[in-house]
Design a protein around this motif. Sequence first.
Motif, short mmCIF file in Angstrom:
data_model
loop_
_atom_site.label_atom_id
_atom_site.label_comp_id
_atom_site.label_asym_id
_atom_site.label_seq_id
_atom_site.Cartn_x
_atom_site.Cartn_y
_atom_site.Cartn_z
N THR A 1 2.62 25.79 76.85
CA THR A 1 2.23 24.90 78.11
C THR A 1 2.68 23.81 77.77
O THR A 1 3.19 23.20 79.05
CB THR A 1 0.73 25.07 78.20
N LEU A 2 2.38 23.03 76.79
CA LEU A 2 2.88 21.76 76.60
C LEU A 2 4.57 21.43 76.76
O LEU A 2 4.73 20.44 77.67
CB LEU A 2 2.48 21.18 75.17
N LYS A 3 5.04 22.46 76.48
CA LYS A 3 6.53 22.34 76.67
C LYS A 3 6.86 22.51 78.21
O LYS A 3 7.87 21.59 78.63
CB LYS A 3 7.20 23.63 75.78
N SER A 4 6.33 23.38 78.88
CA SER A 4 6.46 23.47 80.23
C SER A 4 6.11 22.19 80.83
O SER A 4 6.88 21.75 81.82
CB SER A 4 5.73 24.65 80.73
N VAL A 5 4.97 21.76 80.58
CA VAL A 5 4.53 20.27 81.24
C VAL A 5 5.52 19.32 81.07
O VAL A 5 5.71 18.46 82.13
CB VAL A 5 3.05 20.02 80.83
N LEU A 6 5.99 19.10 79.67
CA LEU A 6 6.93 18.09 79.39
C LEU A 6 8.25 18.26 79.63
O LEU A 6 9.19 17.50 79.51
CB LEU A 6 6.75 17.50 78.01
N GLY A 7 8.65 19.51 80.26
CA GLY A 7 10.10 19.62 80.62
C GLY A 7 10.72 20.16 79.56
O GLY A 7 12.10 20.08 79.76
N LEU A 8 10.33 20.46 78.41
CA LEU A 8 11.04 20.57 77.20
C LEU A 8 11.61 22.08 77.15
O LEU A 8 12.73 22.51 76.43
CB LEU A 8 9.98 20.62 76.05
N ASP A 9 10.96 22.96 78.09
CA ASP A 9 11.47 24.48 78.03
C ASP A 9 12.82 24.52 78.98
O ASP A 9 13.60 25.48 78.97
CB ASP A 9 10.54 25.29 78.63
N LYS A 10 13.31 23.43 79.59
CA LYS A 10 14.64 23.49 80.20
C LYS A 10 15.68 22.91 79.28
O LYS A 10 16.75 23.24 79.92
CB LYS A 10 14.49 22.29 81.51
N HIS A 11 15.33 22.79 78.12
CA HIS A 11 16.57 22.37 77.30
C HIS A 11 16.68 23.41 76.23
O HIS A 11 15.95 24.35 75.84
CB HIS A 11 16.24 21.16 76.52
#
Length: 416
Positions: free
Chosen positions: A406-416
């Motif tokens: 969830t945190l990765k998604s919120v912080l936009g980290l899942d796009k990398h």
Amino acid sequence: MSLVAIGVNHKTASVDLREKVAFSPDVIHEAMKSLAQRTPTGEAVILSTCNRTELYCNRIQADAVLAWLESFHGIDAEILRQHTYTLQDVDAINHLMRVSAGLDSLVLGEPQILGQVKQSFTKAKEAGTVGATLDRLFQNTFSVAKRIRTETEIGSAAVSVAFAAVSMAKHIFADMHKTNVLLIGAGETIELVARHLKDSGVEEMVVANRTLERAKGMCEEFNAKAVTLESIPDHLPHADIVISSTASPLPILGKGLVERALKQRRHQPMLLVDIAVPRDIESEVGELDDAFLYTVDDLHSIIEQNIESRKQAAEEAEIIANQEAVQFIEWLRSLDNVDSIRAYRTQSLAVKDELVEKALNKIAQGGDNEQVLLELANKLTNRLIHAPTQALTKASRQGDMSTLETLKSVLGLDKH
């Protein structure tokens, strides 16, 4: 969020306990003010009827509301807790909507409860204990109750003897305001009949009773004429509808009396409804050509059919109430989200303003522009990523993959 509803009703508590927790008109304003003071938003509405007492509050723990109720009435905590129900958020919203639509009433679909809820809301507004949230909740609830009445048959079928008697009359006489009605008796049932008749447009009513004073007391509300039982022969020929409910051990209307009245009416039909036990009208009256006699047994068969009809309508009404409750809680949660976003933005801007001010002061004091700008960027970055970094570290150490994703998604980290 924490919208709370706490209460007792005819299903959970005896009459004795319901009386103890009820709020009389002379104390309810002060009671709502006292309860509202316990809440952060100052919001409280108390609904108090013969069959239920319910407290609706915003942003307060249920235990705090229950403790206040125990203290206000001086009731043993254990006894009260055994007979109260506690509902929160969507369940509390759904309950209020069900109550207002008559889905939680002793008589399924009865309309009086909506008026009682509206009165309680008005009293709360007068007491100053209605804020934005409860105002929106109750206004929305009134709209839902109206929608349920409009879109379902929950209130169309008579389920009381009084209502059934008047409903039968309305089926026979298309224009009720042109009819003359003779009511025999002045008890609670006849009073309810008179109220339904007035709501149906009847303007001419005569109330015959053994005690004239009792009849006069009832007639004031309905602009009716009070007479004694001995005067019935004078008024019967003018009556299109006769409804009788007394405690007389012997019949009050006999075949001969009704037959003479019909002759004076030139055989215009007369509807007679006998809702007394024992009967007020001799059964032989039904043998007369222009007399249409119905007894309490006839009405009960109609009522039983109507109860089944209301049960089917109630299922449709429950669906509407559930849908509307979910929509309201979603709106309420969106407000919480807006508040969170606003708070996060305000906090971030405060950090920026603080660091920019310090940087400008250093430049004014002769500091190296490039060095000050680099320091500003580093400090601003560190301050803004501090909380998210801590959250990521904690989730990682605890192996909490759900929170981590969830945190990765919120912080936009899942796009990398």
